[in-house]
Design an enzyme around this catalytic site. Structure first.
Site, short mmCIF file in Angstrom:
data_model
loop_
_atom_site.label_atom_id
_atom_site.label_comp_id
_atom_site.label_asym_id
_atom_site.label_seq_id
_atom_site.Cartn_x
_atom_site.Cartn_y
_atom_site.Cartn_z
CG ASN A 209 -5.78 9.46 6.81
OD1 ASN A 209 -6.09 9.61 5.69
ND2 ASN A 209 -6.03 8.33 7.35
CG HIS B 95 -7.07 3.11 11.21
ND1 HIS B 95 -7.86 4.22 11.98
CD2 HIS B 95 -6.66 3.51 10.53
CE1 HIS B 95 -7.57 5.25 11.59
NE2 HIS B 95 -6.38 4.93 10.62
#
Length: 513
Positions: free
Chosen positions: A350, A381
């Protein structure tokens, strides 16, 4: 169409592809997503060939990119797409109306606050169900873009040059964007569904036709316009796109054959936990986590291919003089699978999110940048407890990994055999540590997380804390390696920005090898 019990709440988006969903046995949201990405791939080639800067002015390119992006959102999420559009418009008003000295703070609070409210509703309303009405993925990407442009605008309009790092100087924005530029950057069809986030100036250069030429001139070592690059055609991304599509096909095949046979939830199955020996539980956890990765590889690699197909993502010429299309790539699969340290693994996973964390948090935190970066990452998140278990667990493991590497690694550099042995041991330790750390991220809730950690006897917590404490003095005594970088997937961008996909990014850029 009459709503059936098995499709109730399946999606708030389009149901045109419901027959395809039922035929393939895939959830409708996944079918819609894949259809949009494949359409985006075709549209990206058209965008590059027939709507290039030579054939269309920037206003048209901005408008088409934004309108297609909004259409994808409506197709996938229906009226839920208004959440994403609302936060983008609200933050544009902040950008143009707020005091420039505080625009970054207002944008961060507004975007992260709205995201958090949506994440909380996702937990409370859906009770840990990750339904196809979940629009948090695109909202997370938009949050990155909103905050990135706000901080870079603050850098360009409020700070003096000497107050900025080289990366901040390079990416600073010196004028407020127009509405169409802001909407296009945040909602363009290339990245609206799965990202990645990129720098605003890079995106504007792409729309206005400077994206490739600037990097070719950087490669030539001159900017006088007399090197022939200005008149030569842009490098074709077709080879890079085809290679990435082959990777996507491989990941899809792996998912269909292997991933489905190794469900993550089996790690906390009462019978398995109660009867399987520790080594069997450890082995299953390892292989189930390995099998869970290809779905992320597929989504991120396909997104990268879409950007490349449009002509975006050119990072310059590689060491062999061939075009490299890795400017906005989000992962390095080889680097992930062969990582011999916790840091290296995270550096290659990521990537663009890591760059964002470094840009808006790590480089700017006055104190405790590592902890604050982990907290921001967890909050971004979502609010599932498993996310916080993962990031809290990662802190002592990261500290222990740093200390062990600094204290032990030099002892194994005397011969190739010793170095190979060290690499094999550290690869195994890294993969097991990643498995232990990210399991709560996939389990989400407190109860299954505690079942898993109890079944593992909290061994990684205990080992990492003891190692960090025992090696603390050694860690302080040895001088940090000046070339090293640290955690959270944030990238150390070179002034030429020609190697952003390489495993050199970090949130602690000058402190740890």
């Amino acid at each position: 169409m009459d709503e059936r019990p098995d499709t109730a709440f399946q999606t708030t988006g389009s149901e045109w592809l419901l027959p395809v969903s039922e035929f393939l046995g895939f959830p409708l949201d996944q079918v819609n997503f894949l259809a949009c990405q494949l359409f985006a791939l075709a549209a990206a080639f058209w965008f590059r060939l027939y709507l290039s800067p030579r054939h269309a002015n920037p206003l048209v390119r901005h408008a088409v990119a934004a309108l297609l992006g909004v259409a994808f959102l409506i197709f996938c999420f229906g009226w839920y797409s208004t959440h994403i559009l609302t936060v983008v418009v609200a933050n544009y008003l902040i950008v143009v109306k707020a005091d420039i000295d505080s625009v970054h703070r207002y944008s961060m609070v507004t975007a992260m606050g709205f995201l958090t409210v949506c994440q909380v509703s996702r937990v409370v309303i859906f009770n840990y169900g990750i339904l196809s009405t979940d629009f948090s993925g695109p909202l997370m990407i938009v949050t990155q873009k909103i905050t990135t442009i706000a901080f870079q605008l603050h850098d360009g309009m409020c700070k003096k040059s000497e107050q900025l790092t080289p990366e901040q100087k390079l990416n600073a924005i010196h004028a407020r964007p127009s509405l169409i530029e802001y909407l296009s950057y945040n909602l363009n069809f290339l990245s609206v569904l799965v990202g990645p986030c990129s720098n605003y100036k890079d995106y504007i250069d792409f729309i206005e036709g400077r994206h490739v030429g600037q990097r070719l001139r950087q490669h030539s070592g001159t900017c006088n316009g007399q090197n022939g690059y200005d008149k030569s055609p842009d490098p074709s991304p077709v080879t890079a796109v085809c290679q990435k599509l082959l990777v996507c096909c491989g990941c899809m095949l792996f998912f269909l054959v292997v991933t489905r046979s190794l469900p993550i939830t089996h790690n906390v199955d009462p019978h398995f936990v109660g009867h399987a020996p520790f080594l069997a539980r450890l082995a299953y956890a390892f292989f189930s986590i390995q099998a869970a990765r290809p779905k992320f590889y597929f989504a991120w690699t396909l997104a990268d291919a879409v950007n490349n197909a449009a002509g975006y993502g050119f990072s310059g010429m590689d060491e062999n003089g061939k075009p490299s299309w890795d400017l906005v790539c989000n992962l390095n699969i080889l680097g992930i699978e062969t990582a011999t340290s916790f840091k290296t693994f995270i550096d290659n996973w990521n990537i663009q999110t890591g760059i964002w964390l470094k840009t808006v948090c790590y480089d700017r935190a006055p104190k405790h940048p590592l902890a604050l970066t982990f907290i921001l990452s967890a909050l971004w998140h979502g609010v599932y407890p498993g996310y916080y278990f993962t990031f809290i667990t990662a802190i002592p493991i990261t500290m222990a990994a740093r200390a062990i590497r600094k204290s032990v690694r030099h002892c194994f550099l005397g011969s190739r055999g010793l170095k190979l042995s060290y690499d094999i041991l550290t690869w195994a330790a890294t993969q097991l540590a990643i498995c232990y750390t990210v399991m709560p991220f996939l389990l989400l809730a407190v109860e299954p997380t505690m079942v898993y950690y109890r079944s593992m006897y909290f061994h990684m917590h205990i080992i990492s804390i003891l190692a960090a404490i025992a090696l603390r003095r050694t860690h302080k005594a040895r001088e940090p390696c000046a070339s090293a970088k640290t955690l959270s997937s944030a990238s150390s961008l070179s002034p030429s920005r020609s190697a952003q996909c390489q495993p050199v990014h970090s949130n602690n850029n000058d402190k740890v090898d």
